[in-house]
Design a protein around this motif. Sequence first.
Motif, PDB file in Angstrom:
ATOM      1  N   ARG A   2       0.821  -1.205   0.000  1.00  0.00           N
ATOM      2  CA  ARG A   2       0.000   0.000   0.000  1.00  0.00           C
ATOM      3  C   ARG A   2       0.859   1.261   0.000  1.00  0.00           C
ATOM      4  O   ARG A   2       0.369   2.369   0.237  1.00  0.00           O
ATOM      5  CB  ARG A   2      -0.936  -0.020   1.201  1.00  0.00           C
ATOM      6  CG  ARG A   2      -1.835  -1.260   1.214  1.00  0.00           C
ATOM      7  CD  ARG A   2      -2.702  -1.344   2.469  1.00  0.00           C
ATOM      8  NE  ARG A   2      -3.619  -0.225   2.530  1.00  0.00           N
ATOM      9  CZ  ARG A   2      -4.743  -0.137   1.836  1.00  0.00           C
ATOM     10  NH1 ARG A   2      -5.076  -1.121   1.010  1.00  0.00           N
ATOM     11  NH2 ARG A   2      -5.527   0.903   1.943  1.00  0.00           N
ATOM     12  N   GLY A   3       2.155   1.055  -0.244  1.00  0.00           N
ATOM     13  CA  GLY A   3       3.062   2.183  -0.410  1.00  0.00           C
ATOM     14  C   GLY A   3       3.844   2.586   0.830  1.00  0.00           C
ATOM     15  O   GLY A   3       4.643   3.531   0.784  1.00  0.00           O
ATOM     16  N   HIS A   4       3.661   1.894   1.948  1.00  0.00           N
ATOM     17  CA  HIS A   4       4.357   2.276   3.179  1.00  0.00           C
ATOM     18  C   HIS A   4       5.788   1.747   3.199  1.00  0.00           C
ATOM     19  O   HIS A   4       6.050   0.603   2.811  1.00  0.00           O
ATOM     20  CB  HIS A   4       3.599   1.737   4.398  1.00  0.00           C
ATOM     21  CG  HIS A   4       2.206   2.277   4.518  1.00  0.00           C
ATOM     22  ND1 HIS A   4       1.946   3.575   4.873  1.00  0.00           N
ATOM     23  CD2 HIS A   4       1.000   1.680   4.317  1.00  0.00           C
ATOM     24  CE1 HIS A   4       0.625   3.764   4.903  1.00  0.00           C
ATOM     25  NE2 HIS A   4       0.035   2.633   4.555  1.00  0.00           N
ATOM     26  N   GLU A  49      13.654  -5.911   2.611  1.00  0.00           N
ATOM     27  CA  GLU A  49      13.299  -6.246   1.235  1.00  0.00           C
ATOM     28  C   GLU A  49      12.926  -5.018   0.413  1.00  0.00           C
ATOM     29  O   GLU A  49      13.013  -5.043  -0.825  1.00  0.00           O
ATOM     30  CB  GLU A  49      12.125  -7.235   1.232  1.00  0.00           C
ATOM     31  CG  GLU A  49      12.486  -8.619   1.754  1.00  0.00           C
ATOM     32  CD  GLU A  49      11.265  -9.512   1.926  1.00  0.00           C
ATOM     33  OE1 GLU A  49      11.451 -10.720   2.144  1.00  0.00           O
ATOM     34  OE2 GLU A  49      10.129  -8.996   1.836  1.00  0.00           O
ATOM     35  N   VAL A  50      12.513  -3.926   1.089  1.00  0.00           N
ATOM     36  CA  VAL A  50      12.168  -2.698   0.359  1.00  0.00           C
ATOM     37  C   VAL A  50      13.203  -1.604   0.617  1.00  0.00           C
ATOM     38  O   VAL A  50      12.935  -0.413   0.438  1.00  0.00           O
ATOM     39  CB  VAL A  50      10.754  -2.204   0.741  1.00  0.00           C
ATOM     40  CG1 VAL A  50       9.707  -3.184   0.243  1.00  0.00           C
ATOM     41  CG2 VAL A  50      10.620  -1.966   2.235  1.00  0.00           C
ATOM     42  N   GLY A  51      14.405  -2.020   1.053  1.00  0.00           N
ATOM     43  CA  GLY A  51      15.521  -1.091   1.175  1.00  0.00           C
ATOM     44  C   GLY A  51      15.679  -0.387   2.506  1.00  0.00           C
ATOM     45  O   GLY A  51      16.542   0.484   2.642  1.00  0.00           O
ATOM     46  N   VAL A  52      14.871  -0.747   3.514  1.00  0.00           N
ATOM     47  CA  VAL A  52      15.014  -0.137   4.839  1.00  0.00           C
ATOM     48  C   VAL A  52      15.816  -1.108   5.700  1.00  0.00           C
ATOM     49  O   VAL A  52      15.270  -2.054   6.281  1.00  0.00           O
ATOM     50  CB  VAL A  52      13.636   0.153   5.481  1.00  0.00           C
ATOM     51  CG1 VAL A  52      13.818   0.838   6.830  1.00  0.00           C
ATOM     52  CG2 VAL A  52      12.790   0.999   4.554  1.00  0.00           C
ATOM     53  N   GLU A  53      17.104  -0.875   5.785  1.00  0.00           N
ATOM     54  CA  GLU A  53      17.996  -1.795   6.489  1.00  0.00           C
ATOM     55  C   GLU A  53      18.044  -1.534   7.992  1.00  0.00           C
ATOM     56  O   GLU A  53      18.144  -2.464   8.790  1.00  0.00           O
ATOM     57  CB  GLU A  53      19.416  -1.703   5.896  1.00  0.00           C
ATOM     58  CG  GLU A  53      19.506  -2.075   4.420  1.00  0.00           C
ATOM     59  CD  GLU A  53      19.288  -3.565   4.187  1.00  0.00           C
ATOM     60  OE1 GLU A  53      19.387  -4.335   5.163  1.00  0.00           O
ATOM     61  OE2 GLU A  53      19.036  -3.945   3.027  1.00  0.00           O
ATOM     62  N   ASP A 111      -4.771   8.570   8.198  1.00  0.00           N
ATOM     63  CA  ASP A 111      -3.533   9.229   8.624  1.00  0.00           C
ATOM     64  C   ASP A 111      -2.469   8.243   9.099  1.00  0.00           C
ATOM     65  O   ASP A 111      -1.278   8.556   9.083  1.00  0.00           O
ATOM     66  CB  ASP A 111      -3.831  10.225   9.750  1.00  0.00           C
ATOM     67  CG  ASP A 111      -4.793  11.320   9.316  1.00  0.00           C
ATOM     68  OD1 ASP A 111      -4.593  11.860   8.212  1.00  0.00           O
ATOM     69  OD2 ASP A 111      -5.738  11.631  10.063  1.00  0.00           O
ATOM     70  N   LEU A 112      -2.910   7.084   9.527  1.00  0.00           N
ATOM     71  CA  LEU A 112      -1.981   6.064  10.009  1.00  0.00           C
ATOM     72  C   LEU A 112      -2.639   4.701   9.862  1.00  0.00           C
ATOM     73  O   LEU A 112      -3.756   4.500  10.328  1.00  0.00           O
ATOM     74  CB  LEU A 112      -1.621   6.299  11.482  1.00  0.00           C
ATOM     75  CG  LEU A 112      -0.633   5.303  12.088  1.00  0.00           C
ATOM     76  CD1 LEU A 112       0.786   5.533  11.534  1.00  0.00           C
ATOM     77  CD2 LEU A 112      -0.625   5.400  13.619  1.00  0.00           C
ATOM     78  N   GLU A 113      -1.947   3.775   9.193  1.00  0.00           N
ATOM     79  CA  GLU A 113      -2.467   2.410   9.094  1.00  0.00           C
ATOM     80  C   GLU A 113      -1.863   1.565  10.206  1.00  0.00           C
ATOM     81  O   GLU A 113      -0.673   1.679  10.524  1.00  0.00           O
ATOM     82  CB  GLU A 113      -2.146   1.804   7.731  1.00  0.00           C
ATOM     83  CG  GLU A 113      -2.977   2.404   6.600  1.00  0.00           C
ATOM     84  CD  GLU A 113      -3.050   1.495   5.386  1.00  0.00           C
ATOM     85  OE1 GLU A 113      -3.460   0.317   5.544  1.00  0.00           O
ATOM     86  OE2 GLU A 113      -2.708   1.961   4.288  1.00  0.00           O
ATOM     87  N   LEU A 114      -2.688   0.701  10.790  1.00  0.00           N
ATOM     88  CA  LEU A 114      -2.259  -0.156  11.896  1.00  0.00           C
ATOM     89  C   LEU A 114      -2.416  -1.621  11.523  1.00  0.00           C
ATOM     90  O   LEU A 114      -3.391  -2.012  10.878  1.00  0.00           O
ATOM     91  CB  LEU A 114      -3.095   0.118  13.150  1.00  0.00           C
ATOM     92  CG  LEU A 114      -3.044   1.509  13.774  1.00  0.00           C
ATOM     93  CD1 LEU A 114      -3.976   1.564  14.980  1.00  0.00           C
ATOM     94  CD2 LEU A 114      -1.629   1.854  14.198  1.00  0.00           C
ATOM     95  N   ALA A 115      -1.451  -2.420  11.970  1.00  0.00           N
ATOM     96  CA  ALA A 115      -1.555  -3.880  11.872  1.00  0.00           C
ATOM     97  C   ALA A 115      -1.179  -4.454  13.232  1.00  0.00           C
ATOM     98  O   ALA A 115      -0.259  -3.953  13.889  1.00  0.00           O
ATOM     99  CB  ALA A 115      -0.629  -4.431  10.792  1.00  0.00           C
TER     100      ALA A 115
END
Length: 367
Positions: free
Chosen positions: A194-196, A225-229, A295-299
């Motif tokens: 979803r782009g986060h 996996e999306v470049g946030v090490e 404004d903020l997605e939660l899981a």
Amino acid sequence: MANTSWKTIAADIIGKIESGELSVGARIPSGEDLAVQWSVSRHTAHRAIEELQRQGIVIRQRRWGTVVATQTQVLTGRVGFLADQFAQTYNFPAGDLIRGIQDGLGEHFQLMIAESKGDGDVEVRQLRKFQEHADGIILYPTNHPRSNPAIQRMVDSGFPTVILDRLPEGIHADAVTSDNQSATLEAVHALESRGHRRIGFFSFHKPEFSTVAERHAAYRIALAEVGVEDVSELTRWFPRELDGNPQGFMQAIYDSLFTLLNQKDPITALFCVQDSFAAAALQACERMNLTVPDDLELATFNEWPPMMLRTPWCIHRIVQRSHEIGNAAGKLLHDQLSGYTGEARTVRVHADFVIADQRSTAINIRA
């Protein structure tokens, strides 16, 4: 011997015990050996051993096998279930879990339920009681350093034991837990789809809990996996003492979330290791006049009854299969009570991922 029944095999073993051919402590043949000896199926042979165990005539000993029991080793038909805490408001331990355990054990065994209150010393005392009055135990461990050696001694003694949820380091016993890594990966991947990319992680600081360690490890993998090490600035470890301090806990969540949302590169989503963090995050968003999930997605890992989250439809939820977990634990313990003496087994039960209803985006949680 093609028509030999399990009753015939059991009667033969009883006869050898009564004649003195098999003395107390003597090892009886395994189910596989009996199947060959009597030319029957392994199911028939294991049924004979299971009945002898139910009557208390033989008992399983880890690393040795099934042996002739003493009078003090007669099976009671009772199994202990020791939880680290009871929380009726939050449905812990879940009724579905307890039903699953009973289903897995079968009708010959009944549960005795006790609580250790999160105290390692209480846990040790309760374990001793169950060893005296029950045939085996299913345990939600406290993971306290003082109780872990007692658990391992219990397992090494051959007392049938199954560990639930969190796997204490160094304990080699049958265990059942949710598939924490796969579930967390699915949830974080959904947020990423979803782009986060700036996804926070909230948990109590409980490094000895395998559940926490596995979920954070999967979170790191998914972000890498999306470049946030480096996820250190996105992760917040809260003192475990706040678990019993609702007001302090709520303020700590508000402060951390406010900081993460107002820094130069703010988070846009949050992964919560358990429901208490999701509920507190919802209230913090309400105080900040923010809308979830706009404004903020939660899981979150959802173990509470859904409506305890007030607006569960706004949150991505990982729902654990409580009955399946309990059933697997009951079956593992039943195996041990029926003579299983092999290597320790770990069963990881799939958890269901429930996507938030995006039609709720127009609903502010203040409403």
